[in-house]
Design a protein around this motif. Structure first.
Motif, PDB file in Angstrom:
ATOM      1  N   THR A 177       0.826  -1.202   0.000  1.00 40.13           N
ATOM      2  CA  THR A 177       0.000   0.000   0.000  1.00 40.13           C
ATOM      3  C   THR A 177       0.862   1.255   0.000  1.00 40.13           C
ATOM      4  O   THR A 177       0.595   2.200  -0.756  1.00 40.13           O
ATOM      5  CB  THR A 177      -0.928   0.030   1.226  1.00 40.13           C
ATOM      6  OG1 THR A 177      -1.715  -1.161   1.255  1.00 40.13           O
ATOM      7  CG2 THR A 177      -1.856   1.239   1.172  1.00 40.13           C
ATOM      8  N   MET A 202      -5.377   2.083   8.693  1.00 44.91           N
ATOM      9  CA  MET A 202      -5.958   0.769   8.421  1.00 44.91           C
ATOM     10  C   MET A 202      -6.947   0.378   9.516  1.00 44.91           C
ATOM     11  O   MET A 202      -8.028  -0.168   9.219  1.00 44.91           O
ATOM     12  CB  MET A 202      -4.852  -0.285   8.312  1.00 44.91           C
ATOM     13  CG  MET A 202      -4.043  -0.210   7.033  1.00 44.91           C
ATOM     14  SD  MET A 202      -3.037  -1.699   6.749  1.00 44.91           S
ATOM     15  CE  MET A 202      -1.786  -1.504   8.025  1.00 44.91           C
ATOM     16  N   ALA A 220      -5.220  -4.691  11.271  1.00 45.98           N
ATOM     17  CA  ALA A 220      -4.257  -3.739  10.722  1.00 45.98           C
ATOM     18  C   ALA A 220      -2.831  -4.231  10.943  1.00 45.98           C
ATOM     19  O   ALA A 220      -1.974  -4.148  10.054  1.00 45.98           O
ATOM     20  CB  ALA A 220      -4.446  -2.364  11.364  1.00 45.98           C
ATOM     21  N   VAL A 223      -2.077  -7.075   8.459  1.00 51.30           N
ATOM     22  CA  VAL A 223      -1.808  -6.575   7.105  1.00 51.30           C
ATOM     23  C   VAL A 223      -0.408  -5.988   7.040  1.00 51.30           C
ATOM     24  O   VAL A 223       0.341  -6.211   6.079  1.00 51.30           O
ATOM     25  CB  VAL A 223      -2.858  -5.524   6.683  1.00 51.30           C
ATOM     26  CG1 VAL A 223      -2.465  -4.887   5.350  1.00 51.30           C
ATOM     27  CG2 VAL A 223      -4.236  -6.161   6.567  1.00 51.30           C
ATOM     28  N   TYR A 305      -5.954  -9.608   4.669  1.00 51.85           N
ATOM     29  CA  TYR A 305      -5.161  -8.817   3.705  1.00 51.85           C
ATOM     30  C   TYR A 305      -5.994  -8.466   2.469  1.00 51.85           C
ATOM     31  O   TYR A 305      -5.942  -7.321   1.975  1.00 51.85           O
ATOM     32  CB  TYR A 305      -3.918  -9.606   3.305  1.00 51.85           C
ATOM     33  CG  TYR A 305      -3.189  -9.046   2.102  1.00 51.85           C
ATOM     34  CD1 TYR A 305      -2.299  -7.989   2.231  1.00 51.85           C
ATOM     35  CD2 TYR A 305      -3.407  -9.575   0.834  1.00 51.85           C
ATOM     36  CE1 TYR A 305      -1.633  -7.470   1.123  1.00 51.85           C
ATOM     37  CE2 TYR A 305      -2.745  -9.067  -0.271  1.00 51.85           C
ATOM     38  CZ  TYR A 305      -1.864  -8.015  -0.130  1.00 51.85           C
ATOM     39  OH  TYR A 305      -1.223  -7.498  -1.233  1.00 51.85           O
ATOM     40  N   TRP A 308      -8.515  -5.766   3.155  1.00 51.55           N
ATOM     41  CA  TRP A 308      -7.846  -4.470   3.141  1.00 51.55           C
ATOM     42  C   TRP A 308      -7.617  -3.991   1.704  1.00 51.55           C
ATOM     43  O   TRP A 308      -7.842  -2.824   1.384  1.00 51.55           O
ATOM     44  CB  TRP A 308      -6.525  -4.535   3.889  1.00 51.55           C
ATOM     45  CG  TRP A 308      -5.671  -3.329   3.588  1.00 51.55           C
ATOM     46  CD1 TRP A 308      -4.527  -3.279   2.847  1.00 51.55           C
ATOM     47  CD2 TRP A 308      -5.956  -1.982   3.972  1.00 51.55           C
ATOM     48  NE1 TRP A 308      -4.071  -1.991   2.750  1.00 51.55           N
ATOM     49  CE2 TRP A 308      -4.938  -1.166   3.424  1.00 51.55           C
ATOM     50  CE3 TRP A 308      -6.973  -1.382   4.720  1.00 51.55           C
ATOM     51  CZ2 TRP A 308      -4.904   0.203   3.613  1.00 51.55           C
ATOM     52  CZ3 TRP A 308      -6.932  -0.011   4.909  1.00 51.55           C
ATOM     53  CH2 TRP A 308      -5.914   0.767   4.356  1.00 51.55           C
ATOM     54  N   ASN A 312      -9.279  -0.455   0.606  1.00 50.95           N
ATOM     55  CA  ASN A 312      -8.331   0.613   0.322  1.00 50.95           C
ATOM     56  C   ASN A 312      -8.393   1.044  -1.145  1.00 50.95           C
ATOM     57  O   ASN A 312      -8.328   2.234  -1.455  1.00 50.95           O
ATOM     58  CB  ASN A 312      -6.912   0.167   0.676  1.00 50.95           C
ATOM     59  CG  ASN A 312      -5.896   1.267   0.457  1.00 50.95           C
ATOM     60  OD1 ASN A 312      -5.946   2.311   1.098  1.00 50.95           O
ATOM     61  ND2 ASN A 312      -4.975   1.057  -0.467  1.00 50.95           N
TER      62      ASN A 312
END
Length: 325
Positions: A177, A202, A220, A223, A305, A308, A312
């Motif tokens: 990210t 996150m 978070a 990840v 993951y 996320w 995101n």
């Protein structure tokens, strides 16, 4: 089919914009921008651009300004006119004008976007929740790639770096990210602060998906752990400058030997991509680590993951509370 229609529609939009650019350009070169008092032998830049530089101010919102910036701004004005006209006109169903107009109207309907919350990504989240094993995980990674979501690694086609007459499929390091591996690995105070803020971001995003504070914080952290492993196996910015480091053209059989737990045949099939004699799998160290992670990272952690990755990626297009987290 829907993605194909959207691509065709945007292709038509780009073609229209190029036509407008051609018609809008009335002069091949405006000699009024020149400073003919300057000697072209001593200062050619001043001779060609002097008057324009003297009379042009950089807009407060910009860090630099040039004729191509002006062209881009003019083009954006024309594109907006096209979009707004098509959004207000009742066009025949299935036409480019109808598709473009509806797409723009949906993007500009902020009230509906706010009311929808995270509903637009629920199909993706349900699909992730249904993953039970490694085969399902790999299928889900392929599905997310097909929807433009950058999970674990990147996949695409481009020029063969050592044969300008050929193109080839490339699977490359990715899955992060933050901008690059250094953001995960540098130990200076600023990098540590950035990582801490990233984890907080996150955590807030997981809360918006309905996780409790404790679960969101744990997710978070997980990840961050996964992405840090990917970062450690990635090439640095300096290493990326060497094209040889980005080149590992091998047969499909060799690719499978590199990642025995990642079936390239299944991935290609899920992406509707015909198998190729050779593929570029780079860097090998990265995909070796991905293969190891497929074995020792739990399915539940991979699902975290992937959740996320979805939220995101979609955040800028969701309700404001998601993009402001």
């Amino acid at each position: 089919m829907q993605n194909r229609v959207i691509r065709i529609s945007f292709g038509a939009l780009i073609a229209l914009s190029l036509c407008f650019q051609v018609f809008a350009q009335t002069k091949a070169f405006d000699t009024g921008r020149m400073d003919k008092s300057a000697s072209p032998c001593n200062d050619f830049f001043q001779y060609v651009n002097g008057t324009w530089v003297k009379n042009t101010k950089i807009p407060p919102s910009e860090s630099r300004w040039g004729s191509f910036n002006s062209l881009a701004e003019d083009n954006n004005v024309l594109l907006r006119q096209i979009l707004e006209q098509d959004s207000k006109t009742k066009s025949k169903e299935g036409t480019d004008a109808q598709l473009i107009g509806d797409f723009y109207s949906a993007c500009m309907d902020e009230a509906s976007i706010e009311a929808a919350g995270t509903k637009p990504i629920e199909p993706f989240l349900k699909q992730i929740a249904s993953v039970k094993d490694q085969a399902g995980l790999l299928k889900e990674i392929a599905a997310l790639h097909h929807s433009g979501m950058p999970a674990v690694f990147t996949f695409g086609v481009g020029p063969d770096l050592k044969d300008s007459n050929a193109v080839m499929i490339t699977a490359f390091q990715g899955g992060l990210t933050l901008p690059n591996r250094d953001y995960y690995l540098n130990t200076d105070a600023k990098s540590q602060e950035t990582r801490a803020k990233f984890v907080t971001y996150m955590t807030n995003m997981f809360k918006l998906l309905g996780d409790s504070s404790e679960t969101a914080a744990a997710n978070a952290a997980k990840v961050m752990e996964i992405q840090t492993r990917l970062a450690k196996a990635s090439l640095s910015q300096v290493e990326l400058r060497n094209p040889d480091n980005r080149y590992n053209k091998i047969t499909m059989a060799a690719a499978q030997e590199l990642t025995p737990d990642l079936s390239w045949a299944a991935y290609f099939k899920d992406r509707s991509v015909p198998e190729q004699p050779n593929v570029n799998i780079a860097p090998p160290k990265f995909f070796g680590e991905v293969n190891a992670m497929l074995k020792d990272v739990s399915i539940d952690d991979w699902k975290t993951y992937l959740r996320w990755t979805v939220v995101n990626t979609a955040a800028p297009m969701l309700a404001r509370m998601n993009s402001a987290a």
